[in-house]
Design a protein around this motif. Structure first.
Motif, PDB file in Angstrom:
ATOM      1  N   GLN A   3       0.832  -1.200   0.000  1.00 42.10           N
ATOM      2  CA  GLN A   3       0.000   0.000   0.000  1.00 42.10           C
ATOM      3  C   GLN A   3       0.866   1.249   0.000  1.00 42.10           C
ATOM      4  O   GLN A   3       1.883   1.315   0.705  1.00 42.10           O
ATOM      5  N   LEU A   4       0.452   2.238  -0.794  1.00 43.76           N
ATOM      6  CA  LEU A   4       1.140   3.528  -0.880  1.00 43.76           C
ATOM      7  C   LEU A   4       0.116   4.629  -0.644  1.00 43.76           C
ATOM      8  O   LEU A   4      -0.901   4.690  -1.332  1.00 43.76           O
ATOM      9  N   ASN A   5       0.377   5.480   0.350  1.00 46.88           N
ATOM     10  CA  ASN A   5      -0.510   6.601   0.682  1.00 46.88           C
ATOM     11  C   ASN A   5       0.265   7.900   0.639  1.00 46.88           C
ATOM     12  O   ASN A   5       1.380   7.988   1.169  1.00 46.88           O
ATOM     13  N   GLU A   6      -0.343   8.932   0.045  1.00 48.43           N
ATOM     14  CA  GLU A   6       0.192  10.295   0.133  1.00 48.43           C
ATOM     15  C   GLU A   6      -0.919  11.197   0.643  1.00 48.43           C
ATOM     16  O   GLU A   6      -1.992  11.287   0.039  1.00 48.43           O
ATOM     17  N   THR A   7      -0.667  11.861   1.771  1.00 44.47           N
ATOM     18  CA  THR A   7      -1.672  12.697   2.419  1.00 44.47           C
ATOM     19  C   THR A   7      -1.130  14.111   2.569  1.00 44.47           C
ATOM     20  O   THR A   7      -0.018  14.316   3.078  1.00 44.47           O
ATOM     21  N   GLY A   8      -1.922  15.080   2.142  1.00 46.88           N
ATOM     22  CA  GLY A   8      -1.569  16.487   2.312  1.00 46.88           C
ATOM     23  C   GLY A   8      -2.640  17.208   3.095  1.00 46.88           C
ATOM     24  O   GLY A   8      -3.837  16.969   2.898  1.00 46.88           O
ATOM     25  N   MET A   9      -2.242  18.085   4.006  1.00 44.97           N
ATOM     26  CA  MET A   9      -3.207  18.836   4.808  1.00 44.97           C
ATOM     27  C   MET A   9      -2.834  20.304   4.851  1.00 44.97           C
ATOM     28  O   MET A   9      -1.645  20.659   4.874  1.00 44.97           O
ATOM     29  N   LEU A  10      -3.856  21.165   4.838  1.00 48.26           N
ATOM     30  CA  LEU A  10      -3.667  22.616   4.854  1.00 48.26           C
ATOM     31  C   LEU A  10      -4.561  23.220   5.923  1.00 48.26           C
ATOM     32  O   LEU A  10      -5.732  22.844   6.049  1.00 48.26           O
ATOM     33  N   SER A  50       1.358  20.588   4.984  1.00 47.90           N
ATOM     34  CA  SER A  50       2.239  19.450   5.265  1.00 47.90           C
ATOM     35  C   SER A  50       1.821  18.273   4.396  1.00 47.90           C
ATOM     36  O   SER A  50       0.647  18.121   4.055  1.00 47.90           O
ATOM     37  N   VAL A  51       2.800  17.462   4.027  1.00 47.99           N
ATOM     38  CA  VAL A  51       2.565  16.293   3.180  1.00 47.99           C
ATOM     39  C   VAL A  51       3.305  15.110   3.792  1.00 47.99           C
ATOM     40  O   VAL A  51       4.425  15.258   4.301  1.00 47.99           O
ATOM     41  N   LEU A  52       2.683  13.948   3.755  1.00 48.21           N
ATOM     42  CA  LEU A  52       3.290  12.746   4.309  1.00 48.21           C
ATOM     43  C   LEU A  52       3.084  11.585   3.350  1.00 48.21           C
ATOM     44  O   LEU A  52       1.967  11.354   2.864  1.00 48.21           O
ATOM     45  N   LEU A  53       4.163  10.864   3.078  1.00 47.92           N
ATOM     46  CA  LEU A  53       4.128   9.695   2.206  1.00 47.92           C
ATOM     47  C   LEU A  53       4.372   8.458   3.054  1.00 47.92           C
ATOM     48  O   LEU A  53       5.388   8.349   3.734  1.00 47.92           O
ATOM     49  N   ASN A  71       5.255  -0.728   8.220  1.00 54.31           N
ATOM     50  CA  ASN A  71       4.989   0.622   7.723  1.00 54.31           C
ATOM     51  C   ASN A  71       6.287   1.415   7.635  1.00 54.31           C
ATOM     52  O   ASN A  71       7.140   1.317   8.524  1.00 54.31           O
ATOM     53  N   TYR A  72       6.388   2.216   6.590  1.00 54.93           N
ATOM     54  CA  TYR A  72       7.564   3.078   6.433  1.00 54.93           C
ATOM     55  C   TYR A  72       7.101   4.503   6.153  1.00 54.93           C
ATOM     56  O   TYR A  72       6.347   4.760   5.214  1.00 54.93           O
ATOM     57  N   PHE A  73       7.555   5.453   7.008  1.00 53.55           N
ATOM     58  CA  PHE A  73       7.239   6.864   6.854  1.00 53.55           C
ATOM     59  C   PHE A  73       8.464   7.553   6.269  1.00 53.55           C
ATOM     60  O   PHE A  73       9.473   7.767   6.968  1.00 53.55           O
ATOM     61  N   GLN A  74       8.380   7.871   4.993  1.00 56.12           N
ATOM     62  CA  GLN A  74       9.545   8.365   4.264  1.00 56.12           C
ATOM     63  C   GLN A  74      10.068   9.678   4.831  1.00 56.12           C
ATOM     64  O   GLN A  74      11.283   9.893   4.933  1.00 56.12           O
ATOM     65  N   LYS A  75       9.166  10.563   5.239  1.00 52.06           N
ATOM     66  CA  LYS A  75       9.565  11.883   5.737  1.00 52.06           C
ATOM     67  C   LYS A  75      10.417  11.781   6.991  1.00 52.06           C
ATOM     68  O   LYS A  75      11.337  12.577   7.215  1.00 52.06           O
ATOM     69  N   LYS A 126      11.251   6.371   9.174  1.00 51.95           N
ATOM     70  CA  LYS A 126      10.842   5.609  10.352  1.00 51.95           C
ATOM     71  C   LYS A 126      10.064   4.363   9.941  1.00 51.95           C
ATOM     72  O   LYS A 126       9.178   4.422   9.091  1.00 51.95           O
ATOM     73  N   PHE A 127      10.413   3.218  10.554  1.00 48.77           N
ATOM     74  CA  PHE A 127       9.707   1.957  10.337  1.00 48.77           C
ATOM     75  C   PHE A 127       8.858   1.631  11.573  1.00 48.77           C
ATOM     76  O   PHE A 127       9.277   1.878  12.713  1.00 48.77           O
ATOM     77  N   LEU A 128       7.667   1.075  11.338  1.00 46.87           N
ATOM     78  CA  LEU A 128       6.826   0.572  12.417  1.00 46.87           C
ATOM     79  C   LEU A 128       6.356  -0.831  12.038  1.00 46.87           C
ATOM     80  O   LEU A 128       5.758  -1.030  10.978  1.00 46.87           O
ATOM     81  N   LEU A 129       6.615  -1.790  12.916  1.00 48.33           N
ATOM     82  CA  LEU A 129       6.214  -3.173  12.689  1.00 48.33           C
ATOM     83  C   LEU A 129       4.979  -3.465  13.540  1.00 48.33           C
ATOM     84  O   LEU A 129       4.986  -3.225  14.751  1.00 48.33           O
TER      85      LEU A 129
END
Length: 842
Positions: A501-508, A524-527, A551-555, A558-561
């Motif tokens: 799964q690939l998610n890109e979320t942007g918030m203003l 802010s944007v998070l991939l 899970n991997y947070f590119q910004k 960080k990895f979360l198992l």
């Protein structure tokens, strides 16, 4: 007009289309009659509509005339009567029959216990352990629907049982890829509610019966019947699952993540229940396929099967009207449409008035002020579209669209000076666009590809004439995601799921003032990326699902198992042990801003984590419980323990001395859930109880540990549904829970001064509790038919029958007339609120 109402007229026009289709290998009765007229030199007298849809096997050419008439009388639900040697009349046979059958799986031909057999006049039964069923006094024109989770639904006319009324035919259901996740309890609390073997609860809105106070199967109101799920402030936009906040619930609509859940600022669900086909609610032991939602997942699905004829319906209640239609354009192509709009443009009903007062109490919109004239205009609507295309038996394509809107316009004029007028507006919108491709590559290997786009906006405008000042505020969320699932079935008992799964979320978040000029915009944007896999095993007395998600947070690099476990073991024919556990994370949260809110109505704004001021929220949860099922008695006992880390003070809505502080903390919720339910064809009754101890921990606060804002220690629900007649149902129930905590000012020193401003000087946080909450609700339902194809249902309900004066929140403000004192503010629940709905389906 605020909404394109011509869409309703278009859908109603399309919905009036009807098609008929006969598909049979047998000979039409009309052709048989013509042959008999020639063979025996006779004439039949009949009404064309009585015979033009019937097909049977031809009678033997060796039969004489009397044998032929006897054969026809035995094979079709008609009366063939010879008037003389030449003329024979054919008339309808008004009678009922008893039917029976055996339900088997098509592939393994094993008995399928627990299947639901339902008639279109609401008679229901459940297949026994050997797959058998019986129904009595069934009219010949009745349609019988046979369904079981994990198998394709089959519809059979009662006339098909006529020729073999003394025999019980075998009916085969074809399995789908959901077969492992089988139904454990086919009718749970009310028809349309089911309990799955993995512990999740399934709401089938098409088969929904009745629940106290409800006139429609509102998704987010219905699930509050379940233990551990409630709303501390009586709002569907604020569902609290095992002590969590509303933004900790993952909301999916046809695999699209939604950031908005309620119309009327949370009093009714924003999702049309008449188009939503199935809702799965999971509190723990979630599949590794899903992330976000550290408290729960609410997964809504619409129709995914192409019909062979047009179907649809429409309805109206004292809040809104809606229409939906499902149109097959070809054998492999269908389009589904729906629309719903509030009726406040035409009339203000008592239901609307009560909802309005509840939504806007303690805001400038509902403030009583004799020196001002004010007016407000509020309305909402939602609409959906879905395209279903089957390229062949192995490849299915689906495209979905949903739009949700709430609009509020408010004006205020000073009675003595028109120049001191103001004009305000508030708009909430959430749109979603998604697509999926399901492919069956081999009998064992299948894939599912999903992609979606979701956008949420809340915009506020406040213009004051006297100062020529315009204040605008905005909160926007844009999310795109892609998911690929691979399923491999080793055999009928073991299945493997792997995916990416690939998610890109942007918030203003934006605030602007024109005079004097001020502007603040934060983006802010998070991939996020994730790999996941799980195996599922279901055989005999054991169900086991073990999964893991990386899970991997590119910004943040960080990895979360996250491991997930779901286990159920039958200890006897009646008793089963179940264990559920999960690690989950959440990368978005709603910040509550008391100083800079949207007209005093909506204070929540979505923000992304930054791993510093707003950390990634993580949860760890485990539950242990027992199920008992015997002779239509269902009992559940679950103990749970949940820890959620990474919450912030700004997203909890504190009314105490921590209200404007920034801090990271956690909450721990532990408790016991109990439910007992007795369900028969005539009635269903249930009692649930939840004990929960929910505490915050903020290291930088003093005290660091104190009760959670939604710490409801004791919660009880009771309900009783009864079928007075075949078509008439009644339901009544009660909701009771302990009052939520609140914080009072320090006695004798109620306010403190900071600079030129005064603030409430609060005592120990959440040290007191409101009075207990009690609400009695009732509903009734009557269904009838205009024709075999056109059905109608009339429902009425009353929320808070006793008009109980429940206080659901309490806080304090500085008294503007005496800054050394405070004013107590009590937010109240709905008073006695009636509603009536009428629906027609075809």
């Amino acid at each position: 007009m605020k909404f394109n109402k011509w869409i309703f007229y278009l859908l109603i026009s399309v919905g009036s289309i009807s098609t008929a289709q006969t598909s049979s290998n047998k000979t039409p009765l009309t052709a048989i009659i013509k042959n008999l007229e020639q063979q025996f030199s006779i004439k039949f007298s009949y009404a064309v509509e009585d015979i033009n849809t019937i097909s049977i096997e031809k009678p033997s050419n060796a039969f004489n005339l009397q044998q032929t008439i006897d054969y026809l009388n035995a094979k079709v639900p008609l009366n063939f009567k010879a008037l003389d040697s030449r003329y024979i009349t054919i008339s309808r046979l008004d009678k009922t029959i008893s039917i029976c059958g055996f339900i088997l799986t098509e592939d393994s031909q094993k008995s399928l216990s627990g299947a639901t057999i339902r008639t279109n006049n609401s008679k229901v039964t459940i297949a026994s352990k050997n797959g058998s069923f019986n129904l009595e006094n069934i009219p010949l024109e009745t349609s019988i629907t046979i369904s079981h989770l994990g198998f394709e639904t089959k519809e059979i006319k009662a006339t098909a049982f006529f020729a073999s009324a003394k025999d019980c035919p075998t009916i085969y259901l074809k399995p789908t890829k959901e077969e492992l996740n089988a139904v454990l309890i086919p009718v749970f609390l009310t028809s349309g509610l089911q309990k799955a073997i993995d512990g999740s609860t399934i709401l089938n809105t098409k088969k929904f019966g009745i629940l106290p106070g409800l006139t429609e199967p509102d998704v987010l109101q219905s699930i509050q019947t379940l233990p551990g799920i409630e709303s501390a402030n009586e709002s569907v936009a604020n569902i609290n699952v095992r002590g969590g906040t509303n933004d900790q619930n993952l909301m999916l609509w046809d695999n699209i993540k939604m950031y908005h859940s309620g119309h009327f600022f949370g009093l009714i669900s924003a999702y049309n229940p008449n188009l939503t086909n199935k809702v799965v609610v999971t509190k723990n032991g979630t599949s590794a396929e899903f992330s976000d939602g550290v408290s729960s997942m609410i997964n809504m699905s619409t129709n995914s099967e192409i019909k062979n004829s047009v179907s649809g319906g429409g309805g109206i209640n004292l809040i809104s009207g809606d229409v939906f239609v499902q149109i097959p354009l070809a054998k492999n192509l269908e389009i589904d449409l729906s629309a719903r709009h509030s009726i406040t443009d035409f009339v203000n009903t008592p239901t609307y008035t009560n909802y309005y007062k509840k939504s806007f109490q303690d805001t400038e919109i509902n403030a009583d002020n004799t020196t001002k004239n004010s007016s407000s205009d509020f309305y909402f609507y939602d609409y959906t579209a879905k395209i279903l295309y089957d390229a062949n038996d192995k490849h299915q394509f689906r495209a979905n669209f949903i739009g949700i809107t709430n609009e509020l316009n408010y004006t205020e004029t000073n009675n003595s000076d028109d120049s001191k007028s103001k004009s305000s507006a508030l708009s909430q919108k959430n749109i979603g666009l998604g697509g999926s491709w399901n492919a069956q590559w081999t009998p064992k290997l299948s894939t599912q590809f999903n992609s979606y786009y979701s956008r949420y906006n809340i915009d506020s405008r406040d213009y004051r004439i006297a100062t020529d000042q315009m204040l605008t505020e905005a909160n926007e969320v844009i999310e795109t995601a892609t998911k690929l699932n691979l399923y491999y079935a080793f055999n009928e008992h073991i299945r493997l799921l792997s995916g990416y799964q690939l998610n890109e979320t942007g918030m203003l978040n934006q605030t602007r003032v024109n005079n004097p000029f001020y502007s603040s915009t934060k983006k802010s944007v998070l991939l996020n990326q994730a790999l996941y896999t799980e195996t599922e095993y279901n055989k005999n007395n054991t169900y086991f699902r073990l999964g893991v998600r990386l899970n991997y947070f590119q910004k943040f690099q960080k990895f979360l198992l996250e491991p997930r476990i779901n286990f159920r073991q039958k200890l006897s024919e009646q008793l089963a042990l179940k264990v559920e556990s999960e690690f989950k994370n959440q990368s978005s949260t709603q910040i509550i801003d008391f100083e800079d809110d949207f007209l005093g109505v909506e204070k929540r704004r979505w923000q992304l984590v930054d791993n510093q001021n707003i950390p990634i929220a993580t949860s760890k949860q485990v539950s242990l419980g027992f199920d008992f099922n015997e002779a239509n008695w269902n009992m559940e006992l679950n103990g749970f323990y949940k820890v959620v880390n990474g919450i912030t003070a700004s997203n909890q809505g504190f009314y105490n001395n921590f209200q404007y502080q920034n801090a990271h903390g956690s909450y721990t919720d532990r408790g016991i859930e109990f439910l007992i339910n007795k369900t028969t064809q005539k009635y269903s009754t249930w009692l649930s109880y939840t004990f929960s101890q929910n505490n915050y921990y903020f290291e930088s606060f003093s005290p660091s540990t104190f009760p959670n804002n939604v710490d409801i220690r004791h919660s009880v629900t009771f309900g009783f549904n009864f079928n007075l007649q075949q078509h008439f149902k009644i339901s009544f129930g009660a909701i009771y829970h302990s009052g939520i905590p609140y914080t009072k000012p320090v006695a004798g020193n109620e306010t403190v001064k900071n600079g030129n401003n005064y603030f409430v000087n609060y005592d120990a946080p959440n040290s007191l509790n409101l009075d207990d909450f009690l609400r009695l609700d009732t509903s009734l339902s009557y269904d009838f038919s205009f024709s075999p194809r056109l059905k109608a249902i009339l429902r009425a309900g009353i929320i808070n029958v006793s008009n109980q004066n429940n206080i659901i929140n309490r806080y304090y403000k500085v008294d503007p007339n005496d800054t050394s004192k405070t004013v107590q503010v009590n937010n109240k629940s709905l008073g006695l609120t009636p509603n009536v709905s009428f629906r027609v389906n075809f």
